[in-house]
Design an enzyme around this catalytic site. Structure first.
Site, PDB file in Angstrom:
ATOM      1  N   ARG A 549      34.148 -22.885  -8.829  1.00  0.00           N
ATOM      2  CA  ARG A 549      34.094 -22.934 -10.294  1.00  0.00           C
ATOM      3  C   ARG A 549      33.917 -24.365 -10.790  1.00  0.00           C
ATOM      4  O   ARG A 549      34.404 -25.320 -10.181  1.00  0.00           O
ATOM      5  CB  ARG A 549      35.387 -22.370 -10.903  1.00  0.00           C
ATOM      6  CG  ARG A 549      35.562 -20.884 -10.635  1.00  0.00           C
ATOM      7  CD  ARG A 549      36.437 -20.220 -11.671  1.00  0.00           C
ATOM      8  NE  ARG A 549      37.807 -20.716 -11.681  1.00  0.00           N
ATOM      9  CZ  ARG A 549      38.671 -20.475 -12.650  1.00  0.00           C
ATOM     10  NH1 ARG A 549      38.296 -19.786 -13.719  1.00  0.00           N
ATOM     11  NH2 ARG A 549      39.888 -20.933 -12.586  1.00  0.00           N
ATOM     12  N   SER A 610      40.139 -27.329  -1.570  1.00  0.00           N
ATOM     13  CA  SER A 610      41.244 -26.618  -0.909  1.00  0.00           C
ATOM     14  C   SER A 610      41.107 -26.606   0.607  1.00  0.00           C
ATOM     15  O   SER A 610      41.032 -25.531   1.234  1.00  0.00           O
ATOM     16  CB  SER A 610      41.306 -25.185  -1.425  1.00  0.00           C
ATOM     17  OG  SER A 610      41.196 -25.192  -2.812  1.00  0.00           O
ATOM     18  N   ASP A 664      44.422 -27.093  -3.696  1.00  0.00           N
ATOM     19  CA  ASP A 664      44.679 -25.997  -4.651  1.00  0.00           C
ATOM     20  C   ASP A 664      46.165 -25.708  -4.855  1.00  0.00           C
ATOM     21  O   ASP A 664      46.589 -25.300  -5.933  1.00  0.00           O
ATOM     22  CB  ASP A 664      43.914 -24.711  -4.267  1.00  0.00           C
ATOM     23  CG  ASP A 664      44.173 -24.247  -2.845  1.00  0.00           C
ATOM     24  OD1 ASP A 664      44.880 -24.958  -2.101  1.00  0.00           O
ATOM     25  OD2 ASP A 664      43.658 -23.170  -2.470  1.00  0.00           O
TER      26      ASP A 664
HETATM   27  C1  BG6 Z   1      42.511 -20.055  -7.386  1.00  0.00           C
HETATM   28  C2  BG6 Z   1      42.302 -21.527  -7.278  1.00  0.00           C
HETATM   29  O1  BG6 Z   1      43.131 -19.766  -8.538  1.00  0.00           O
HETATM   30  O2  BG6 Z   1      43.231 -19.599  -6.259  1.00  0.00           O
HETATM   31  C3  BG6 Z   1      41.521 -21.815  -6.004  1.00  0.00           C
HETATM   32  O3  BG6 Z   1      41.695 -22.059  -8.413  1.00  0.00           O
HETATM   33  C4  BG6 Z   1      42.284 -21.288  -4.860  1.00  0.00           C
HETATM   34  O4  BG6 Z   1      41.286 -23.146  -5.865  1.00  0.00           O
HETATM   35  C5  BG6 Z   1      42.513 -19.819  -5.075  1.00  0.00           C
HETATM   36  O5  BG6 Z   1      41.670 -21.584  -3.633  1.00  0.00           O
HETATM   37  C6  BG6 Z   1      43.160 -19.166  -3.924  1.00  0.00           C
HETATM   38  O6  BG6 Z   1      42.861 -17.862  -4.009  1.00  0.00           O
HETATM   39  P1  BG6 Z   1      41.608 -17.136  -3.374  1.00  0.00           P
HETATM   40  O7  BG6 Z   1      42.096 -15.772  -3.253  1.00  0.00           O
HETATM   41  O8  BG6 Z   1      40.484 -17.276  -4.314  1.00  0.00           O
HETATM   42  O9  BG6 Z   1      41.360 -17.797  -2.061  1.00  0.00           O
HETATM   43  C1  GLC Z   2      43.605 -23.342   3.726  1.00  0.00           C
HETATM   44  C2  GLC Z   2      43.374 -24.804   3.441  1.00  0.00           C
HETATM   45  C3  GLC Z   2      44.387 -25.305   2.484  1.00  0.00           C
HETATM   46  C4  GLC Z   2      44.424 -24.462   1.258  1.00  0.00           C
HETATM   47  C5  GLC Z   2      44.662 -23.024   1.632  1.00  0.00           C
HETATM   48  C6  GLC Z   2      44.668 -22.108   0.448  1.00  0.00           C
HETATM   49  O1  GLC Z   2      44.773 -23.222   4.418  1.00  0.00           O
HETATM   50  O2  GLC Z   2      43.401 -25.507   4.635  1.00  0.00           O
HETATM   51  O3  GLC Z   2      44.093 -26.632   2.124  1.00  0.00           O
HETATM   52  O4  GLC Z   2      45.422 -24.901   0.398  1.00  0.00           O
HETATM   53  O5  GLC Z   2      43.680 -22.593   2.529  1.00  0.00           O
HETATM   54  O6  GLC Z   2      43.469 -22.058  -0.196  1.00  0.00           O
END
Ligand code: BG6
Ligand code: GLC
Ligand code: GLC
Length: 924
Positions: A549, A610, A664
C-alpha cells in the site's frame, strides 16, 4: 335398500349370509360401487394439506416442543453416516423382533467396491412361548445361545467379531450401542427388560455363554437398516421408507436441528414414527366410515390413525370391510357374505396383492374369494379389484404425502429447492404389492415435481442393512482413532506451552545481550510512542503483508486522516531481481502521487518494511534475510532505504524524503499507541508473525544510552531456528518447511502464520487420505498442488455453520467430493492446526509481557498489545485462544489486545512525524 353400513358387520340374511331380496342391475352396481369407493379418493389439495401438517409436526418434534405433544415422534438413531460402499469385513447380525417369534442370526460378508457380492448365511431359531413370556435373562440367554450355535457351525477363528443388533421394539436410543426398551410388543412380555439397556443385557448374556468374542457395536432399528442396506453403488440413500405391517421412515437430518441431541455437528439419522400422525383438519376429511370401523375394532382405538390407512396389517382389513359392506348392500357376491369374510383379519395383504396383480387373471381372484367361503360370479372380479385398488391407491398416495413432508424438510434445511435424493424402500407392502411403488412415485412427482427422487429397493434391510450399519460404525471408530493419533502432536498441554514461554524468554535475554540466539532482538531506534502533538502530511509505504500500500497520512489536531491505494507485488517481482522490485515500488508511488495531486511535493516518508532489518538508525536498515515468500536478489545485506533512494534516483522525476524505516510490528504498536499510551507491544499474525515491545535501553547491547526505552523488533518468526522447537514440530511441519523457499528458517512462524497453516492442513489431509480416513482413501491430484489450501479457508471453515456447507463449497471448489464425515474431519484438522498456532502465539506474548513486568519489577503489569494481521482478524477463534493462553501463562499481567484499524502504514507515518517533531526540521 337396507344397509347396516360398514360398522354393521352382522351376518345378514339367512344362514347362507344371502339377502332375501334381489340384486341391482350390473350397470347400477358398478355405479354404486364407484360411489362407495369415491370415499377413498384423496385430492391433491388434501395430500398437500397432510404434507404441510405432518411437516409441521415433524419440525415441532425436532425442536423438542412437547406442549402440546407433537403428533409424530422423531427419534435420533445416532447413526451419523451413510455407507461409502467401501465397507468390508465379516459381521454378525442378531435380529430380534423383526421376524415374529424367532431369533435370526446372520453372517454377512461385505466386500467393498471391488469384490463380488457374498450371500449372507443365516439361521432362524424359534423362540419357545415360555421364553417369550419368561424372565428377560432367559430370553437374552436364548439369543446368546443361538449366536453360539450358529457360529459353531462356521469356521470362525478367535478374532473379535463386530455384531449388529437389530432390535425391532419401541426403544429410547441414547447412543449407537445403547437403547432402552420402552415397552414390549408383538407378543413378547419378558420381565425385567423394560427400562433397561438391551445392548447391555445382550452383552451380559454373551459373556455368560462364554461365546466367542463378539463385540456389540451398534443397535439398529429396522428403518435405518432399510436405508443403509441399499446398494451403495447407486450412491448413498438418505431416506429410508418402510411400509411393512406398519409404516415409518428415517432420514439424515442435521444434528443442530435435533434439540434432544444438544449437538451441532454433522448429521444424524432420525427415525420418524409417523404412524401416529393425526390431525383432525388434515386427516379428518380423508377418513372414511371404514377407517372409523377399523379403528373401533382395533386393539388401540384412536391411536396410529395414519398407519391404519397405509400399513400392510390394515390394508387387507380395510378391503374386507368394504367387501362386507358391498355384499350386504347386494352389490357383490349376489348379496351373500361368508363367515370367513365376516371375521376380522381374514383378508391379508397377500390377498389384496394377489388380486391386484395384473398377471393373476380372473381365476386367481376367484380362487382367493372362494377361499374366503364366497361364491363369486365372474362379474364380481372386476369390482373386487376396484375395491383393492381404491384402498391401496389411497395408501400409496398418503405415503407419498408423508414422504413429500421429508423432502420438504430436507429442501428447507439444505436450502436446495431442486433436491436430488435416493430413497431406500423396504417392507412387505413394497415387496409384495405389484403397483404400490408405482403409485407412490407418481404421487411424489405430483407433490414435489422439483425434486429428483430415485427409489431403491433395500436388500434385506434387517440383515445386510444392519451389517452395513455395523461396518459403518466400525469404520467410523477406526477413523476416529486414526484421526486422533494424527492430531495428538498438535494438542499442546499447559506444560508444553509454559516451556515455550520459558525458552522464548531465555532466547530474548540472549538476543538482547548479543549472544547467539534464534531471536535477533533488533533495535528499531523508536524510543517513544507518539504524544499527540505531531502534525503534518506524510507519505507511507507498507510492504510485506498481503497487500502493498501507498498512503497519504494527514496528522492534524482533529485526528489522523488516511488516503491509500493498494498495489500488487507479483510473485515474479517478489522473487526476481531486487532492482526490479524497488523500481516497481517507486512506480507505484509515482502513480499514487499523480492520482492524489501530490506531484512535486517532497513529503516526509515512512517505510513499513516487514522483514528483518538491522537498523543503524531510524532511516537505515540492513536487510538480514527475506521471509514470507520474498527472495528478490541483491537485497540481503543492503540498506533498504538506500535501495529505495537509488530507485528514486533512477526515476529522476520523483523527489522523496525517506525519514524512517519501520517494521510492521512497530507500525502497529505506534498506530495503536496513538490512541492508547499503554500500548507497548506490537503483534502481527498475518502472512508472517512477529512481535515488538518497549525494552529498557540499558538491556539493549550495541545501542548507546542507559536510560529510557527502545522498541525491539524481536523477529520471533525465527524462534526455534536453533532447534529449540524440535519436539513440537510434527512431520507435517517438517514437510511444509522442506517445501518452502527458506527451509530450516522461520520455524516459529511456520507453526503460526497464515502463509503456512493452510499448507500444514493440506499435508494432514493428504496423510489422512492415504490412511483411508478421508475422501474414501482416494488420492487426489488437487491437494498435491502447493498453496492450494489457503489459510483463509481455515477461517471460513471454522466460522462455518454446523451444516458445514462452507467446507463442502471450499473442497468442492478444489474439485474434491466429500461426505459429511469428511467435512467434519476437515474441520477438526483445521481446528487442531489453528488452535496450536494461537496457543504458541499466546505463549510468545506471555513471554513478552512477563519480560516487561520483570524489567520493571512490578507485581502486576497493565499493558496493551496492538495487533494486526489477516489471520488474527479474520479467524473466528484465534484471538480468543491467544488471549486465553496469555491469561493462563502470565497471570500477573493484565493484557488488553487492541486491533489496529489502519494498518502499519499509519504507524510508519507516526514514527516519521515523531522523528520530524524531534528533529524540528525535516531532513532531506
Ligand atoms: C497490515 C500491515 O495491517 O498487517 C502490514 O499494514 C502487515 O504491514 C500486515 O504486514 C500483516 O498482515 P497480513 O495478513 O497482511 O500479512
Ligand atoms: C516476518 C518478517 C517480520 C514481520 C512479520 C510479520 O516474520 O520477518 O519482519 O514483522 O513477518 O509481517
Ligand atoms: C423389510 C425390511 C426389514 C424389516 C422387515 C420387517 O424386509 O427390510 O428391515 O425388518 O421388512 O418385516
Amino acid at each position: 335398500m337396507d344397509s347396516n353400513g360398514p360398522a354393521g358387520l352382522g351376518h345378514r340374511g339367512g344362514a347362507s349370509g344371502c339377502p332375501l331380496e334381489g340384486s341391482p342391475q350390473s350397470s347400477d352396481r358398478s355405479n354404486l360401487v364407484q360411489t362407495c369407493l369415491q370415499q377413498f379418493t384423496v385430492t391433491v389439495a388434501q395430500l398437500q394439506q397432510i404434507r404441510t401438517s405432518l411437516l409441521g409436526s415433524m419440525e415441532q418434534a425436532l425442536m423438542g416442543q412437547n406442549d402440546p405433544a407433537p403428533a409424530v415422534r422423531m427419534l435420533p438413531t445416532y447413526v451419523g453416516s451413510t455407507p461409502h460402499g467401501t465397507e468390508q469385513g465379516d459381521f454378525v447380525v442378531l435380529e430380534l423382533g423383526a421376524t415374529g417369534a424367532s431369533v435370526r442370526v446372520l453372517w454377512v460378508t461385505l466386500t467393498g467396491t471391488e469384490g463380488h457380492r457374498v450371500e449372507p448365511r443365516s439361521q432362524e431359531f424359534v423362540i419357545p412361548p415360555e421364553v417369550m413370556l419368561g424372565p428377560g435373562k432367559q430370553l437374552f440367554d436364548f439369543a446368546a445361545c443361538c449366536l453360539t450355535k450358529f457360529l459353531e457351525a462356521l469356521p470362525v477363528s478367535n478374532q473379535c467379531l463386530p455384531l449388529g443388533f437389530s432390535f425391532s421394539f419401541p426403544c429410547h436410543q441414547t447412543g449407537l450401542d445403547r437403547s432402552i426398551l420402552i415397552s414390549w410388543t408383538k407378543g413378547f412380555r419378558c420381565s425385567d427388560v423394560e427400562g433397561q439397556d438391551v445392548v447391555q443385557l445382550l452383552r451380559d448374556a454373551i459373556e455368560r455363554q462364554g461365546a466367542p468374542s463378539l463385540n456389540v457395536v451398534a443397535v439398529v432399528n429396522d428403518t435405518v437398516g432399510t436405508m443403509m442396506g441399499c446398494d451403495p453403488e447407486l450412491g448413498p440413500c438418505e431416506i429410508g421408507l418402510l411400509v411393512d405391517l406398519g409404516t415409518k421412515a428415517c432420514y439424515m437430518e442435521e444434528t443442530k436441528h435435533v434439540a434432544v441431541l444438544g449437538e451441532d455437528l454433522g448429521s444424524v439419522c432420525v427415525s420418524i414414527e409417523w404412524g401416529s400422525f393425526c390431525d383432525d383438519e388434515a386427516l379428518g376429511p380423508v377418513l372414511t366410515s371404514f377407517d372409523h370401523a377399523l379403528d373401533q375394532e382395533s386393539l388401540d382405538p384412536g391411536a396410529q390413525r395414519f398407519e391404519k390407512m397405509i400399513g400392510g396389517l390394515h390394508l387387507g382389513e380395510l378391503v374386507r370391510l368394504v367387501l362386507v359392506d358391498l355384499a350386504q348392500r347386494g352389490l357383490l357376491f349376489g348379496g351373500c357374505t361368508s363367515p370367513a369374510l365376516l371375521s376380522q383379519g381374514s383378508v391379508a395383504l397377500e390377498h389384496v396383492a394377489e388380486m391386484e396383480d395384473p398377471s393373476a387373471g380372473t381365476a386367481r381372484v376367484l380362487a382367493v374369494l372362494q377361499n374366503l367361503g364366497l361364491s363369486p360370479e365372474a362379474s364380481d372380479v372386476e369390482l373386487v379389484q376396484r375395491v383393492c385398488a381404491a384402498v391401496t391407491t389411497r395408501a400409496a398416495r398418503l405415503c407419498a404425502a408423508a414422504l413429500a413432508a421429508i423432502l420438504g424438510r430436507l429442501q428447507h434445511s439444505r436450502e436446495e429447492h431442486a433436491l436430488q435424493i435416493a430413497v431406500a424402500t423396504g417392507g412387505r407392502v413394497f415387496e409384495r404389492h405389484p403397483s404400490f411403488l408405482g403409485l407412490l412415485k407418481e404421487t411424489v412427482m405430483l407433490l414435489a415435481p422439483e425434486c429428483g427422487v430415485s427409489f431403491i429397493p433395500s436388500v434385506d434391510g434387517g440383515g445386510r442393512g444392519v451389517a452395513v450399519v455395523t461396518a459403518v460404525v466400525t469404520r467410523l471408530a477406526t477413523n476416529r482413532r486414526l484421526l486422533e493419533e494424527t492430531l495428538v502432536p498438535f494438542r499442546l498441554d499447559r506444560e508444553q506451552l509454559a516451556a515455550v514461554q520459558v525458552q522464548m524468554q531465555e532466547a530474548m535475554a540472549k538476543g538482547l545481550r548479543g549472544e547467539a540466539s534464534s531471536l535477533r532482538m533488533l533495535p528499531t531506534y523508536v524510543r517513544a510512542v507518539p504524544d499527540g502533538s505531531e502534525r503534518g502530511d506524510f507519505l507511507a509505504l507498507d510492504l510485506g503483508g498481503t497487500n502493498f500500500r501507498v498512503l497519504l497520512v494527514r496528522v492534524a489536531a482533529t485526528g489522523v486522516q488516511i488516503t491509500s491505494e493498494v498495489y500488487t507485488i507479483p510473485e515474479l517481482m517478489a522473487q526476481g531481481p531486487g532492482q526490479q522490485l524497488f523500481d516497481h515500488i517507486v512506480d507505484c508511488i509515482v502513480d499514487f502521487q499523480q492520482k492524489k495531486g501530490l506531484v512535486g511535493q517532497s513529503l516526509p516518508l515512512g517505510f513499513t518494511f516487514s522483514f528483518p532489518c538491522r537498523q543503524l538508525g531510524l532511516d537505515q536498515g540492513i536487510l538480514l534475510n527475506w521471509t514470507k515468500g520474498f527472495s528478490a536478489s541483491d537485497c540481503v545485506g543492503q540498506d533498504v532505504v538506500a535501495l529505495l533512494r537509488e530507485a528514486i534516483r533512477r526515476r529522476q522525476a520523483v523527489e522523496l524524503n525517506v525519514v524512517a524505516i519501520v517494521n510492521d510490528t512497530v507500525g502497529t504498536m505506534m498506530s495503536c499507541g496513538y490512541k492508547d499510551p499503554r500500548c507497548e507491544v506490537g503483534l502481527i499474525v498475518g502472512t508472517g508473525t512477529n512481535a515488538c515491545y518497549m525494552e529498557e535501553l540499558q538491556n539493549v547491547a550495541g545501542v548507546d544510552g542507559d536510560s529510557g526505552h527502545m522498541c525491539i523488533n524481536m523477529e520471533w518468526g525465527a524462534f526455534g531456528d536453533d532447534g529449540t522447537l524440535g519436539v513440537l514440530s510434527t512431520h507435517f511441519d517438517a514437510s511444509v518447511d522442506g517445501a518452502s523457499i527458506n527451509p530450516g528458517r522461520q520455524r516459529f512462524e511456520k507453526l503460526i502464520s497464515g502463509m503456512y497453516l493452510g499448507e500444514i492442513v493440506c499435508h494432514i489431509l493428504l496423510h489422512l487420505t492415504r490412511l483411508g480416513v478421508l475422501f474414501q482413501g482416494q488420492q487426489t491430484q488437487q491437494l498435491q498442488a502447493r498453496g492450494i489450501f489457503k489459510t483463509k479457508f481455515l477461517s471460513q471453515i471454522e466460522s462455518d455453520s454446523p451444516a458445514l456447507r462452507k467446507v463442502r463449497d471450499i473442497l468442492q471448489g478444489l474439485g474434491l467430493s466429500l461426505t459429511s464425515d469428511d467435512a467434519l474431519i476437515v474441520r477438526e484438522v483445521c481446528q487442531a492446526v489453528s488452535r496450536r498456532a494461537a496457543q504458541l502465539c499466546g505463549a510468545g506474548v506471555a513471554a513478552v509481557v512477563e519480560k516487561i513486568r520483570e524489567n520493571r519489577g512490578l507485581e502486576e503489569l497493565t499493558v496493551t498489545v496492538g495487533v494486526d494481521g489477516t489471520l488474527y482478524k479474520l479467524h473466528p477463534h484465534f484471538s480468543r485462544l491467544v488471549e486465553a493462553t496469555v491469561r493462563d501463562l502470565a497471570p500477573r499481567c493484565k493484557v488488553t489486545f487492541r486491533q489496529s484499524e489502519d494498518g502499519s502504514g499509519k504507524g510508519a507515518a507516526l514514527v516519521t512525524a515523531v522523528a520530524c517533531r524531534l528533529a524540528q526540521t525535516p531532513r532531506i
